[in-house]
Scaffold this motif. Structure first.
Motif, PDB file in Angstrom:
ATOM      1  N   PRO B  91       0.818  -1.210   0.000  1.00 28.84           N
ATOM      2  CA  PRO B  91       0.000   0.000   0.000  1.00 28.84           C
ATOM      3  C   PRO B  91       0.855   1.264   0.000  1.00 28.84           C
ATOM      4  O   PRO B  91       1.960   1.258   0.530  1.00 28.84           O
ATOM      5  N   THR B  93       2.454   2.562  -2.381  1.00 26.99           N
ATOM      6  CA  THR B  93       3.525   2.595  -3.376  1.00 26.99           C
ATOM      7  C   THR B  93       3.164   3.573  -4.489  1.00 26.99           C
ATOM      8  O   THR B  93       2.016   3.637  -4.906  1.00 26.99           O
TER       9      THR B  93
ATOM     10  N   GLN C  57       6.122  -3.257   4.345  1.00 29.37           N
ATOM     11  CA  GLN C  57       6.884  -2.028   4.089  1.00 29.37           C
ATOM     12  C   GLN C  57       6.000  -1.102   3.270  1.00 29.37           C
ATOM     13  O   GLN C  57       5.746  -1.342   2.106  1.00 29.37           O
ATOM     14  N   MET C  58       5.560  -0.032   3.906  1.00 29.73           N
ATOM     15  CA  MET C  58       4.629   0.866   3.224  1.00 29.73           C
ATOM     16  C   MET C  58       5.335   1.565   2.077  1.00 29.73           C
ATOM     17  O   MET C  58       6.493   1.990   2.211  1.00 29.73           O
ATOM     18  N   GLY C  59       4.620   1.672   0.969  1.00 29.46           N
ATOM     19  CA  GLY C  59       5.178   2.373  -0.174  1.00 29.46           C
ATOM     20  C   GLY C  59       6.369   1.670  -0.793  1.00 29.46           C
ATOM     21  O   GLY C  59       7.115   2.274  -1.557  1.00 29.46           O
ATOM     22  N   SER C  60       6.578   0.383  -0.449  1.00 30.39           N
ATOM     23  CA  SER C  60       7.667  -0.435  -0.999  1.00 30.39           C
ATOM     24  C   SER C  60       9.054   0.134  -0.745  1.00 30.39           C
ATOM     25  O   SER C  60       9.990  -0.182  -1.471  1.00 30.39           O
TER      26      SER C  60
END
Lengths: 117, 142, 496
Positions: B91, B93, C57-60
């Motif tokens: 979420p 990303t 891991q938020m936002g990769s």
């Protein structure tokens, strides 16, 4: 420069602590604001102070020497902390307003009604 | 206040500020700027407008209630956070669509922009709701 | 996504709460979302048993740089219990809280609390922990003062200022720690501290600031004053929610912080924590026995019960941590239920002053039994959950050779029993005093949903006592994980 800011933070803390020990609620609230600003400065100082190095990688370059730019993270943290204190300030002032409406007093000593008699 | 100069300036000022806030919102991904700052700038324009015309006029310009605007802002943020999940990413990303558009040429459209737009709308709504409430309490309706 | 959803559920409610105007629809949505949240948290239990530590891991962005959501067994346990408490208090609030408050956003801000609580249980770095604390605190500030009665405003000013100061301590600590170690991720910081064991002393100011921040939030001994000054002012449903969730988040963070950071210098910190916990227990219980207000007695007991959790943490053995976790869960359930019963008494009689009340057992034996269950569970009578909680704490204390503090804990148990018997006698058992003017009841309509939520909570307490073994086993696994920080570090930083 770090030393100047450190001394300044100390002064702000002294002011803040002095203010929150006062009897008037408004001064206590101002004290909390001063303390939160001092705390934001601590975070700012913790990243180290760098003159004139914006945390951007210049166009075309792949990397940048971390010693020449300032640390962006503390600034992001301060932004978050400032936004939070914006909300809290709005709320706390509204609360003070309402409290003054209901009781007509600024005095912390009048806050004893909820304690056990 | 009935001052023709102030009124003209306030109208113009609001438009200029609105354009500037959108500019700040859009350039936030490569240069300083972003949704939060854009929202605050837009709100200052509205504050100036409200000081001169009263809070009712702000309300009539923004059409919806401020809480609806805050809700829309949160909704956009929510959508931007959830979209990457449907393509199998974590979420929040950032996903980008790079395409050729008529008139503007190559443009990058992505979920961070959507997220920032949500912040923009939400922050504007929040500050306006504070301002309108204060103005109503102070009975500042010219 | 599995963890992120626990933030998404309250967040979507907040969004819908802003967009929808009708309060009837909002109330139904609140029940729906609370149920979904509870079921989702429950679904995490088998996943965490299988995967041990869930990391998103938020936002990769990879771990030390990005924002991680982490849930190990301890977090999941707390998430499930918090969701359960929240679910039941939401049902309870539909009847207990008056219409004006419900219309002005009681559910909206309780979902704000839920979001903050869920976020702090899953936060993988210090600054996010702070942000979730603030989310939770902001909502709780508003819930305390919602309604704007004079008492509430006074309580909320005290609550607000002291909690803001605790947040400032916490942020200042974060700033100093970041300046020294250059990271905010809990796992990364813990790893850096492990490799820099020779000069840990320079970190002590930062650690002490953060420790004080958590202690104020968790209402430990020298810092508990905000709690009894404010918890008895809002409507009982709000107090029940606070008692179940807020201080427990402080204690959760303390345990997490202790096992990741103070771990490397635990010889010193064990002493500090044992003293603070012991004094909290004693002072809380003595102050409670001098009070004559139903909710004030229970508020002081929160402090005393938190002391049990903290001394069990201070033993610093697997058995001690197991006891701490079990006791924490038991306390969340039993305490909330005691406040739920207080809410019913308040509704029936319009006051919570013990001297005015009386004869409530005749009025409704069912509620009497519900109070009996939760109060004597708090006092530690078998076969209720509190018995096993106390038994585990005492056993761990004797095994850790802390005989003195164990004896103190035993005596505090006696005093707890005294307070609970006092409430029982004064509110439920004695005849109604006839020479004192009785205030008017607040609402005389039957309180079926309030009864329902209290009954479910009481069943959970009894169940936790009767089937304690699986819960103790789970707590033991969680405690073993907590006492090996390298495992947490490996999972979060992706070495695993």
């Amino acid at each position: 420069m770090e030393y100047v800011i450190a001394v300044f933070i100390g002064l702000l803390y002294a002011c803040g602590v002095y203010l929150i020990l006062r009897r008037s609620i408004v001064k206590v609230i101002l004290g909390v604001f001063v303390l939160s600003n001092a705390t934001n400065l601590i975070i700012f100082l913790s990243g180290g102070i760098q003159r004139g190095g914006a945390p951007f990688i210049p166009e075309g370059a792949e990397t940048v020497d971390p010693a020449t730019i300032s640390d962006p993270l503390p600034q992001a943290l301060i932004l978050t902390a400032i936004v939070i204190s914006l909300g809290i300030s709005a709320y706390i002032l509204a609360l003070k307003y309402r409290y003054f409406d209901v009781t007509g007093t600024h005095d912390l000593d009048q806050l004893k009604n909820t304690d056990q008699r | 206040m009935n001052n023709i100069i102030l009124e003209k300036i306030a109208r113009l000022f609001l438009r200029v500020i609105a354009v500037m806030s959108v500019l700040l919102l859009l350039r936030g991904h490569n240069s300083p700027g972003g949704g939060f700052i854009g929202g605050i700038v837009l709100a200052t324009g509205f504050i100036y407008y409200g000081i001169i015309f009263g809070s009712d006029r702000i309300q009539s310009i923004i059409y919806f209630n401020t809480r609806i605007w805050m809700g829309i802002g949160l909704g956009l943020v929510l959508v931007a956070a959830v979209i990457p999940v449907f393509v199998g990413q974590a979420p929040l990303t950032g996903l980008w669509y790079i395409g050729e558009w008529p008139l503007v040429g190559t443009m990058h459209i992505g979920t961070p922009l959507l997220f920032d737009t949500g912040i923009f709308v939400g922050v504007t709504g929040l500050i306006l709701s504070v301002i309108i409430t204060i103005m109503e309490v102070l009975k500042w309706n010219t | 996504m599995i963890l992120f959803a626990l933030l998404l559920i309250p967040f979507s409610y907040l969004m819908l709460g802003l967009l929808i105007k009708k309060s009837g629809i909002k109330q139904r949505l609140a029940l729906l979302f609370a149920t979904v949240n509870f079921l989702w948290a429950l679904a995490l239990v088998p996943i965490v048993q299988f995967r041990e530590i869930i990391v998103v891991q938020m936002g990769s962005w990879a771990a030390p740089y990005g924002i991680s959501l982490v849930a190990d067994r301890f977090s999941v346990l707390m998430l499930v219990v918090a969701a359960f408490v929240f679910f039941l208090t939401t049902i309870y609030a539909t009847q207990s809280v008056d219409k004006a408050r419900r219309k002005n956003g009681h559910f909206f801000f309780s979902f704000g609390i839920l979001m903050g609580v869920n976020g702090s249980f899953m936060a993988g770095d210090l600054f996010n922990l702070y942000v979730w604390f603030e989310v939770m605190l902001m909502s709780s500030f508003i819930l305390v003062s919602l309604g704007g009665e004079r008492q509430q405003l006074e309580g909320s000013i005290k609550y607000l200022i002291l909690n803001l100061i605790s947040s400032l301590f916490f942020v200042a600590g974060i700033g100093l720690l970041y300046g020294k170690l250059g990271s905010l991720n809990l796992a990364d910081l813990s790893q850096k501290m492990a490799s820099a064991t020779d000069n840990l002393a320079v970190l002590n100011p930062a650690l002490i600031l953060i420790f004080v921040g958590f202690s104020i939030k968790g209402a430990l001994f020298p810092f508990f004053f905000w709690l009894p000054a404010s918890y008895h002012t809002p409507p009982p449903a709000v107090t029940a929610l606070f008692a179940g969730l807020l201080t427990k988040v402080g204690i959760y963070s303390l345990v997490r912080f202790y096992t990741l950071f103070l771990y490397y210098d635990h010889g010193f910190w064990n002493e500090v924590v044992l003293w603070m916990g012991g004094l909290s227990m004693v002072i809380g219980v003595i102050a409670a026995s001098s009070q004559y207000d139903f909710r004030k007695i229970l508020s002081f007991h929160i402090i005393s019960q938190v002391g049990y959790v903290v001394i069990a943490l201070g033993f610093f053995t697997v058995a001690g941590l197991t006891a701490a976790l079990f006791f924490l869960v038991h306390n969340m359930l039993a305490k909330t239920n005691a406040f739920l019963v207080a809410g019913w008494v308040h509704r029936e009689r319009g006051t919570l002053n013990l001297k005015v009340l009386g004869d409530m057992f005749n009025k409704s034996p069912v509620w009497g039994i519900l109070f009996f269950i939760s109060a004597f569970s708090l006092a530690g009578l078998p076969p209720l959950s509190g018995f096993f909680g106390k038994y585990l704490v005492l056993k761990a204390g004797i095994e850790a050779d802390q005989i003195f503090i164990t004896l103190v804990a035993l005596f505090v148990g006696l005093f707890t029993l005294f307070s609970m018997v006092k409430i029982w006698m004064e509110v439920f058992w004695k005849r109604q005093p006839e020479d004192i003017a009785q205030p008017a009841p607040i609402n005389l309509k039957p309180a079926n949903w309030m009864l329902f939520s209290s009954v479910v909570m009481a069943l959970a307490i009894v169940g936790m006592g009767l089937w304690a073994a699986p819960i103790v086993d789970y707590c033991q696994l969680a405690a073993e994980d907590l006492l090996t920080p390298s495992k947490y570090i490996d999972y979060v930083l992706g070495y695993h």
